[in-house]
Design an enzyme around this catalytic site. Structure first.
Site, short mmCIF file in Angstrom:
data_model
loop_
_atom_site.label_atom_id
_atom_site.label_comp_id
_atom_site.label_asym_id
_atom_site.label_seq_id
_atom_site.Cartn_x
_atom_site.Cartn_y
_atom_site.Cartn_z
N ASP A 100 0.86 -1.18 0.00
CA ASP A 100 0.00 0.00 0.00
C ASP A 100 0.89 1.22 0.00
O ASP A 100 2.09 1.15 0.30
CB ASP A 100 -0.90 -0.01 1.26
N SER A 101 0.29 2.36 -0.29
CA SER A 101 1.04 3.61 -0.23
C SER A 101 1.45 3.93 1.20
O SER A 101 2.34 4.74 1.41
CB SER A 101 0.17 4.74 -0.77
N TYR B 244 -0.39 8.46 -2.49
CA TYR B 244 -0.36 8.20 -3.93
C TYR B 244 -1.58 8.87 -4.60
O TYR B 244 -1.58 9.11 -5.79
CB TYR B 244 -0.46 6.70 -4.22
N CYS C 235 -3.72 -0.93 -2.12
CA CYS C 235 -4.00 0.48 -2.39
C CYS C 235 -4.95 0.61 -3.59
O CYS C 235 -4.67 0.07 -4.67
CB CYS C 235 -2.66 1.17 -2.70
N GLU D 168 -5.84 9.67 9.40
CA GLU D 168 -4.47 9.65 9.92
C GLU D 168 -4.37 10.46 11.21
O GLU D 168 -3.52 10.21 12.05
CB GLU D 168 -3.49 10.15 8.87
N CYS E 171 -11.00 3.15 -0.97
CA CYS E 171 -9.72 3.66 -0.46
C CYS E 171 -9.40 2.92 0.83
O CYS E 171 -10.31 2.65 1.63
CB CYS E 171 -9.84 5.17 -0.19
N HIS F 181 -8.14 3.78 3.55
CA HIS F 181 -8.41 4.44 4.84
C HIS F 181 -9.88 4.47 5.22
O HIS F 181 -10.22 4.61 6.38
CB HIS F 181 -7.92 5.89 4.81
N1 DGL Z 1 -3.88 3.89 -0.19
C1 DGL Z 1 -4.54 4.93 -0.91
C2 DGL Z 1 -5.74 4.35 -1.64
O1 DGL Z 1 -6.31 3.34 -1.24
C3 DGL Z 1 -4.97 6.06 0.03
C4 DGL Z 1 -3.83 6.89 0.54
C5 DGL Z 1 -3.05 7.56 -0.57
O2 DGL Z 1 -3.56 8.52 -1.18
O3 DGL Z 1 -1.97 7.11 -0.84
O4 DGL Z 1 -6.14 4.88 -2.65
#
Ligand code: DGL
Length: 257
Positions: free
Chosen positions: A7-8, A39, A70, A147, A179, A181
């Site tokens: 993941d990012s 990302y 991600c 976050e 997403c 999060h």
């Molecule tokens: N992991 C990213 C997603 O699921 C969210 C956080 C980011 O923008 O990197 O799209």
């Protein structure tokens, strides 16, 4: 047999958690590119480059399947990754779409995600092909909110309403949390819109892998790698997966070798 998940950053631990529950015996390697998160506001080319580096790192452990936790990377980099590695590469978009198709009764589905995920139309293309009417909305404030640990209460509810009221007014009966999060805001979303079916992509991917009849026998070891440390990472990591230790790595140096 082992699984690599990337993941990012930290949010993908929602996927790690569900996959670990589904496959307790699998050895699981998680990489969160915390130095380069987010990302979700980067270009397609950059997201692909970062994803390739993360995949190279994880395949170095001899993993048997690569999960792209991600949504942004799943939306842009899957084809490149599938050409690059010779193991199955699974993203979160397809499993989320399949779950939404099972849940929707009126054929109107909402998708929320990062700017980049929504811009890619990754969910839209798959859902429209199946005759679904789709309503999309990027929710750029959700990632920083999560976050910061603000996942319920007045502020969380205000921000959630700010984005989701609109797609609910469009008449959706199902909402894809596109997403990593967003599952952390699920309780608040459910409280505000109890009539809406929620698709949580972390559960969708665990269910998808389960239905593929994959079996992973291993020692049940878990390793978590990150590319930078931050306070928010530490807090969220503990909330999501408890006291699994975290190892810091230099992704770009490894990839130059
Ligand atoms: N992991 C990213 C997603 O699921 C969210 C956080 C980011 O923008 O990197 O799209």
């Amino acid at each position: 047999m082992s699984i690599g998940i990337f993941d990012s950053g930290i949010g993908g631990l929602t996927v790690f958690r569900e996959v670990a529950k589904e496959f307790p015996e699998a050895d699981i390697y998680y990489l969160g590119d915390t130095a380069r998160v987010p990302y979700g506001n980067k270009s397609k080319e950059t997201v692909i480059r970062y994803s390739v580096e993360a995949a190279k790192y994880l395949t170095g452990f001899g993993i048997d399947v690569l999960i792209v936790a991600c949504n942004t990377a799943s939306s842009y980099a899957l084809d490149t990754l599938r050409e690059m590695v010779d193991i199955p590469v699974v993203g979160v978009v397809h499993p989320g779409v399949e779950m939404a198709l099972r849940k929707t009764k009126n054929g109107k589905v909402g998708v929320i995600g990062t700017q980049a995920t929504i811009r890619s139309n990754s969910y839209k293309k798959l859902l429209e092909r199946r005759g679904i009417q789709i309503f999309q909305k990027p929710c750029p404030l959700f990632v920083p909110l999560v976050e910061e640990g603000i996942v319920e209460g007045e502020i969380a509810e205000l921000v959630v309403r700010n984005y989701i009221d609109e797609v609910v007014r469009d008449g959706i009966d199902t909402l894809i949390l596109g997403c990593t999060h967003y599952p952390l805001l699920k309780d608040t979303i459910k409280k505000l819109y109890p009539e809406i079916e929620i698709v949580d992509s972390s559960q969708a991917i665990a269910e998808f892998l389960h239905n593929e009849n994959l079996t992973f026998s291993g020692r049940g070891s878990r390793r978590i790698f990150i590319t930078d440390e931050s306070e928010s990472f530490k807090k969220l990591k503990t909330t999501l997966v408890g006291d699994i230790p975290v190892e810091k790595i230099e992704l770009s140096e490894i990839c130059r070798v």
